[in-house]
Enzyme design. Sequence first.
Site: not given
Length: 170
Positions: A132, A16, A13, A18-20
């Site tokens: 995000d 690095n 993401c 939140c999402r990933s």
Amino acid sequence: MVPQRPIRVLFVCMGNICRSPMAEAILRHKVAQLGLDDVIEVDSAGTGSWHVGERPHRGTIRELQRRGVSVPDHRARTITAEDMRTFDYILTMDVDNLNAVRALARRTGAAVEPRPILEFLDDPNAPMEVPDPYYERNFDKVYDLLDKAIDGFLATIIRTHRLTPRRTSR
């Protein structure tokens, strides 16, 4: 069937945090439930460097804990040329990150083809990108979206590599 070397998966993401790392934790959790943690390795990285060294966002940590998923011992990092050579699957969260990783793949001559994680959703009405949560604070919705996409991705890996889960997922 057990592969000669671990199958390596990298989630990417922007920062690095939140999402990933959320996707990393979800896949690790599912892989452990199936008894495939010695067969599938998981990591995450970002395309931007502004959060390097930081732990996952508190919203990511809170959502993973709420869902009973272990928070990875993770520090944000940026994707590298070495990642392009060593990972079998590189899965991105949105178009900007997909384009950045594809450009890195071209520059490094990598054989891996970066793909969006949401292509593994079996839903024609699904969004094109994982939103995000850093900005939208919708960590619960992001978790739900990633959870479903990772189920599809994991089924693809199991089928493609002819893996035999040693335990059943709950």
